[in-house]
Scaffold this motif. Structure first.
Motif, short mmCIF file in Angstrom:
data_model
loop_
_atom_site.label_atom_id
_atom_site.label_comp_id
_atom_site.label_asym_id
_atom_site.label_seq_id
_atom_site.Cartn_x
_atom_site.Cartn_y
_atom_site.Cartn_z
N ILE A 1 1.22 -1.33 0.19
CA ILE A 1 0.00 0.37 0.37
C ILE A 1 1.14 1.57 -0.14
CG2 ILE A 1 -2.11 1.35 1.76
CD1 ILE A 1 -2.81 -1.93 2.02
N ARG A 2 1.93 1.03 0.83
CA ARG A 2 2.70 2.52 0.66
C ARG A 2 3.15 2.38 -0.45
NH1 ARG A 2 5.52 1.14 6.89
NH2 ARG A 2 4.30 2.58 7.56
N LYS A 3 3.96 1.89 -1.38
CA LYS A 3 4.58 1.46 -2.82
C LYS A 3 3.63 1.80 -3.69
CE LYS A 3 6.37 -0.90 -6.43
NZ LYS A 3 6.64 -2.40 -6.51
N GLU A 4 1.99 1.48 -3.29
CA GLU A 4 1.04 2.03 -4.82
C GLU A 4 0.59 3.53 -3.84
OE1 GLU A 4 -1.49 -1.90 -5.15
OE2 GLU A 4 -2.55 -0.14 -3.60
N ARG A 5 0.51 4.16 -2.91
CA ARG A 5 0.38 5.52 -2.70
C ARG A 5 1.23 6.34 -3.05
NH1 ARG A 5 -2.63 7.10 2.62
NH2 ARG A 5 -4.17 8.60 0.42
N ALA A 6 2.46 5.99 -3.35
CA ALA A 6 4.29 6.82 -3.71
C ALA A 6 3.75 6.94 -4.76
CB ALA A 6 5.17 6.36 -2.79
N THR A 7 3.60 5.62 -6.10
CA THR A 7 3.19 5.85 -7.38
C THR A 7 2.86 6.48 -7.36
OG1 THR A 7 3.98 3.25 -7.27
CG2 THR A 7 3.05 4.35 -8.94
N ALA A 8 0.90 6.61 -6.97
CA ALA A 8 0.04 7.38 -7.38
C ALA A 8 0.59 8.47 -7.22
CB ALA A 8 -1.45 7.28 -6.58
N GLN A 9 0.95 9.27 -6.01
CA GLN A 9 1.36 10.48 -5.95
C GLN A 9 2.41 11.40 -6.34
OE1 GLN A 9 0.89 11.41 -0.97
NE2 GLN A 9 -0.79 9.79 -1.57
N ASP A 10 3.28 10.22 -7.40
CA ASP A 10 4.29 10.44 -8.24
C ASP A 10 3.24 11.00 -9.34
OD1 ASP A 10 6.57 11.05 -8.55
OD2 ASP A 10 7.33 9.76 -9.37
N PHE A 11 2.41 11.61 -9.76
CA PHE A 11 1.34 11.44 -11.26
C PHE A 11 2.21 12.98 -11.98
CE2 PHE A 11 -1.62 13.65 -8.50
CZ PHE A 11 -2.37 14.59 -9.13
N GLY A 12 2.44 13.97 -11.02
CA GLY A 12 2.66 15.40 -11.48
C GLY A 12 1.88 16.16 -11.09
N ALA B 1 -0.52 4.95 -13.70
CA ALA B 1 -0.36 4.03 -12.38
C ALA B 1 -1.18 3.55 -10.97
CB ALA B 1 1.12 3.38 -12.06
N CYS B 2 -1.73 3.77 -10.64
CA CYS B 2 -2.18 3.50 -9.10
C CYS B 2 -3.14 4.40 -8.75
CB CYS B 2 -0.97 3.38 -8.32
SG CYS B 2 -0.15 1.52 -8.07
N LEU B 3 -3.41 4.94 -9.24
CA LEU B 3 -3.70 6.87 -9.18
C LEU B 3 -5.83 6.65 -8.98
CD1 LEU B 3 -4.20 9.75 -8.89
CD2 LEU B 3 -4.53 9.69 -10.77
N HIS B 4 -6.33 5.13 -9.41
CA HIS B 4 -7.64 4.99 -8.91
C HIS B 4 -7.50 4.61 -7.48
CE1 HIS B 4 -10.64 1.29 -8.42
NE2 HIS B 4 -11.30 2.48 -8.84
N PHE B 5 -7.06 3.34 -7.20
CA PHE B 5 -6.56 2.85 -5.92
C PHE B 5 -5.90 4.29 -4.80
CE2 PHE B 5 -4.46 -0.64 -7.59
CZ PHE B 5 -5.40 -1.26 -8.37
N GLU B 6 -5.73 5.57 -5.34
CA GLU B 6 -4.83 6.60 -4.28
C GLU B 6 -6.57 7.34 -3.97
OE1 GLU B 6 -3.65 9.12 -2.16
OE2 GLU B 6 -3.01 7.40 -1.98
N LEU B 7 -7.06 7.35 -5.55
CA LEU B 7 -8.65 8.08 -4.65
C LEU B 7 -9.84 7.44 -4.23
CD1 LEU B 7 -8.16 10.79 -8.76
CD2 LEU B 7 -7.18 11.06 -6.05
#
Length: 394
Positions: A206-217, A305-311
């Motif tokens: 989950i930490r990896k997914e959140r970091a990936t999502a929040q790196d969308f720019g 990547a992973c933005l759906h899970f994050e939002l």
């Protein structure tokens, strides 16, 4: 006092009853300017569906709302619709319809007590405090009588509460058990406290997914109440259209619904937007109840990547913890929610079937389905992401 002493009226539009009379049954807990437990059965939400033509002529959802009066006072109401199809229900009966029509029967139209397009559990037999027993009996009797007198195949009550399902079964309705995935707040102080309750592997993922999502720019922001502006709904309409066309072919809600929602429902909603360079690129729309957050719609115009899970999931958990909400209902389907802390729970519906042969077949099917759902919930819960408590023998 018996249900026979109560007068039942059928309304073809919610505008035919005052909001105060409807809400005195739908959300009496909000009488002192509080938040309703269930935002979807309020007069303002159901009216937004009708006023925006999301339901009504040409949609397959024709309002036939029930109102029960005793000595002239409204004591109970139910959001009832005549349905010409089985779309937008999320507890589906397509196979029942096909089987009955192959046997020469006519399944549609049918009656449905439900909130259109909304797979969220809540009371469906809406009664004033103190009139629960007589009001519920009157609504069930009135709905069944309406179906029978008009020669309709069936009546369905979807996403009712467990207590309503038990009471309805005692009145002779068929009880169906299905499932959804909900997140439960165990008194977490913040998201890290929630993560601490998970197994190490799931926590890291989950930490990896959140970091990936929040790196969308860009940045992620929440908009609710007066902060939820028309331009935000403009953006989300674009997202909703994209998701709707891919999932259903035609989006259920009209553009006018989002305008109406911004005007009358903005205190009931929180819109989570991912924005880059000041422009929204993805969003998730949630509704806020007194103790629950309801995840409803998601969409995007860019893939990240992973933005759906994050939002949809992690931001919802963040919001629920910050607001002290007990539960996040993440909508229909999606076993992928399990790894993200959303566990399977039972959902309920009730069914009245006119034809004895079809009723017998469905009753047998529901009995087998109920056992299968209960077993699946038990297995999935066991394989959930939470740390296992190990008891050592002494």
């Amino acid at each position: 006092m018996s249900a026979e002493q109560v007068e039942i009226e059928v309304l073809s539009a919610l505008s035919q009853i005052a909001a105060a009379e409807w809400d005195a049954c739908a959300c009496p807990e909000a009488a002192e300017s509080g938040r309703p437990e269930d935002p979807f059965t309020t007069h303002r939400f159901l009216s937004a569906l009708e006023d925006s033509a999301s339901v009504g002529p040409g949609t397959g959802w024709q309002p036939r709302h029930l109102v029960a009066r005793r000595a002239g006072e409204v004591i109970a109401v139910a959001p009832l619709y005549a349905k010409s199809h089985s779309q937008g229900e999320y507890i589906f009966d397509h196979n029942w319809a096909h089987a009955y029509e192959r046997a020469g029967g006519r399944y549609y139209p049918k009656l449905q007590i439900a909130v259109p397009f909304t797979p969220a559990t809540g009371r469906r037999f809406l009664t004033r405090p103190g009139a629960e027993t007589v009001g519920k009996a009157a609504l069930v009797q009135g709905a069944v009588q309406l179906a029978a007198e008009n020669g309709l195949s069936s009546l369905h009550v979807t996403f009712c509460t467990a207590d309503e399902a038990k009471a309805g079964a005692a009145m002779g309705l068929l009880h169906r058990v299905t499932q959804q995935f909900h997140w439960e707040n165990q008194g977490y102080t913040d998201f890290d406290a929630f993560l601490a309750s998970l197994s190490s592997r799931k926590r890291k993922n989950i930490r990896k997914e959140r970091a990936t999502a929040q790196d969308f720019g860009g940045s992620i922001r929440h908009y609710t109440g007066d902060g939820l502006r028309p331009e935000h709904c403009d953006a989300f309409w674009r997202f909703y259209q994209d998701t709707g066309m891919r999932k259903w072919g035609t989006p259920y809600l009209t553009r006018a619904f989002f305008d109406r929602a911004q005007e009358t429902l903005r205190d009931d909603m929180v819109l989570v937007l991912a924005e880059r360079d000041g422009q929204p690129v993805a969003g998730a729309l949630n509704f806020i109840g007194r103790s629950r957050l309801y995840g409803r719609y998601w969409g995007c115009i860019e893939d990240h990547a992973c933005l759906h899970f994050e939002l949809c999931y992690y931001q919802a958990i963040d919001f629920a913890i910050a607001r002290g909400l007990d539960t996040v209902e993440a909508g229909a389907q999606g076993a992928h929610k399990l790894a993200r802390g959303y566990l399977p729970v039972q959902t309920h519906s009730l069914h009245w079937i006119a034809d004895p042969g079809l009723r017998g077949a469905i009753e047998q099917y529901l009995r087998a389905e109920r056992g299968a759902v209960e077993e699946e919930i038990e297995v999935m819960t066991e394989y959930g992401p939470f740390r296992k408590t190990v008891t050592e023998e002494t």
